[in-house]
Design an enzyme around this catalytic site. Structure first.
Site, PDB file in Angstrom:
ATOM      1  N   THR A 110       0.813  -1.211   0.000  1.00 64.09           N
ATOM      2  CA  THR A 110       0.000   0.000   0.000  1.00 64.09           C
ATOM      3  C   THR A 110       0.848   1.263   0.000  1.00 64.09           C
ATOM      4  O   THR A 110       0.398   2.319  -0.446  1.00 64.09           O
ATOM      5  CB  THR A 110      -0.938  -0.013   1.226  1.00 64.09           C
ATOM      6  OG1 THR A 110      -1.702  -1.220   1.199  1.00 64.09           O
ATOM      7  CG2 THR A 110      -1.881   1.174   1.231  1.00 64.09           C
ATOM      8  N   TYR A 170       4.665 -12.854   3.967  1.00 69.40           N
ATOM      9  CA  TYR A 170       3.594 -12.202   3.212  1.00 69.40           C
ATOM     10  C   TYR A 170       3.206 -13.141   2.072  1.00 69.40           C
ATOM     11  O   TYR A 170       3.893 -13.236   1.059  1.00 69.40           O
ATOM     12  CB  TYR A 170       4.071 -10.840   2.698  1.00 69.40           C
ATOM     13  CG  TYR A 170       3.009 -10.006   2.009  1.00 69.40           C
ATOM     14  CD1 TYR A 170       1.676 -10.377   1.964  1.00 69.40           C
ATOM     15  CD2 TYR A 170       3.366  -8.807   1.396  1.00 69.40           C
ATOM     16  CE1 TYR A 170       0.722  -9.605   1.339  1.00 69.40           C
ATOM     17  CE2 TYR A 170       2.417  -8.004   0.757  1.00 69.40           C
ATOM     18  CZ  TYR A 170       1.104  -8.421   0.731  1.00 69.40           C
ATOM     19  OH  TYR A 170       0.166  -7.649   0.086  1.00 69.40           O
ATOM     20  N   LYS A 189       0.982 -13.045   6.866  1.00 64.64           N
ATOM     21  CA  LYS A 189      -0.103 -12.240   6.315  1.00 64.64           C
ATOM     22  C   LYS A 189      -0.699 -13.076   5.199  1.00 64.64           C
ATOM     23  O   LYS A 189      -0.101 -13.242   4.137  1.00 64.64           O
ATOM     24  CB  LYS A 189       0.391 -10.896   5.789  1.00 64.64           C
ATOM     25  CG  LYS A 189      -0.736 -10.069   5.168  1.00 64.64           C
ATOM     26  CD  LYS A 189      -0.253  -8.768   4.559  1.00 64.64           C
ATOM     27  CE  LYS A 189      -1.425  -8.068   3.860  1.00 64.64           C
ATOM     28  NZ  LYS A 189      -1.014  -6.805   3.207  1.00 64.64           N
ATOM     29  N   VAL A 204      -3.879  -7.334   8.580  1.00 61.99           N
ATOM     30  CA  VAL A 204      -3.084  -6.235   8.039  1.00 61.99           C
ATOM     31  C   VAL A 204      -3.947  -5.651   6.921  1.00 61.99           C
ATOM     32  O   VAL A 204      -4.033  -6.230   5.833  1.00 61.99           O
ATOM     33  CB  VAL A 204      -1.727  -6.712   7.506  1.00 61.99           C
ATOM     34  CG1 VAL A 204      -0.940  -5.546   6.922  1.00 61.99           C
ATOM     35  CG2 VAL A 204      -0.928  -7.385   8.611  1.00 61.99           C
TER      36      VAL A 204
END
Length: 286
Positions: free
Chosen positions: A46, A130, A158, A201
């Protein structure tokens, strides 16, 4: 440290000259923590880290670290190489690195496990895997996620497979001990929390932060009526915020709210079309 609760992966706001708007970044960090978020993420997807210079990336981490130091909040930082991880060793505010599965090369699941074993052995901070196959091209099974959880220094995942998969169900049906499973697909975080995830998250939590905090708490505290009501509404909001490439719509909304000086993103991203921003704003007020 096993990370739980709501972590907000901060955007990188830009000013009218195109530089990083550090005052706005600092304000956003404090706003989401004031609203109940557990911690922050710097240099996540992001935050457009690939579009930032080395100096800008250091600046973003400096700002986030100062916020977390001031607030006593945990900080996760996106870092996927041995060099990037080593640079976190002198930052005591960083509680873990968010480390993406190697993208594009598709090394196979055994290669992913070997890669994380090597990174964790030399990292000064714990790692959170991730897992985002839509971006990496590499699927991870529940069995592989368990292998990763057994590596010393790997403390969580995540989990962002794009949907709730059979592997999601299998992993959460018998979660590894002392291993945080954090939902990473905003629109699908409610069912993942219902299955037992430890938090999320969530970029969408720049907006409606208290409601995302309540959603996580409602599933943790076994209040399904509240959790379902919040989950339905927040899933619609998240879908609207991700209707364009992340974080284009989110930046458009934050700019419309007066929270960042411009809605600008950097190439290869383009600003969100106005109807997408309008639709997301409508979901916020629904």
């Amino acid at each position: 440290m096993t990370p739980t609760g709501l972590f907000v992966p901060l955007i990188t706001p830009f000013d009218a000259s195109g530089g990083v708007a550090t005052d706005a970044l600092e304000a956003l960090g404090h706003q989401v923590l004031d609203a109940g978020a557990t911690g922050l993420v710097a240099l996540g997807t992001t935050g457009e880290p690939a579009a930032l210079t080395d100096t800008e990336r250091r600046t973003v981490v400096d700002v986030a670290a100062a916020i977390c130091r001031d607030r006593g909040a945990p900080l996760l930082v996106g870092a996927a190489t041995a060099e990037a991880l080593a640079a976190l060793g002198d930052r005591p505010e960083v509680t873990a690195a968010l480390t993406v599965v190697p993208p594009f090369v598709r090394p196979g699941e055994a290669g992913v496990v070997a890669h994380f074993r090597a990174l964790a052995a030399g990292s000064p901070v714990p790692l959170i895997v991730y897992d985002v196959p839509q971006r990496t091209g590499q699927h991870l099974s529940a069995a592989t996620l368990r292998e990763l959880a057994a590596i010393p220094g790997v403390v969580g995942v995540k989990h962002a497979p794009g949907v709730v998969t059979a592997d999601t169900v299998a992993l959460l049906a018998d979660p590894p001990r002392d291993f945080a499973i954090l939902g990473g697909d905003d629109a699908f975080v409610a069912p993942v929390l219902a299955l037992g995830a430890h938090g999320g998250v969530l970029a969408s939590a720049h907006c409606a932060t208290p409601d995302f905090v309540r959603l996580i708490g409602a599933w943790r505290d076994a209040d399904p009526a509240v959790a379902r009501q919040l989950g339905h509404r927040l899933s619609r909001l998240s879908a609207a915020l991700f209707a364009g490439p992340n974080p284009t719509v989110l930046k458009g909304v934050l700019h419309a709210q007066g929270r960042i000086p411009t809605p600008d993103v950097r190439l290869p991203l383009l600003p969100a079309a106005r109807p997408l921003v309008t639709a997301a704003l409508a979901q916020l007020t629904a």
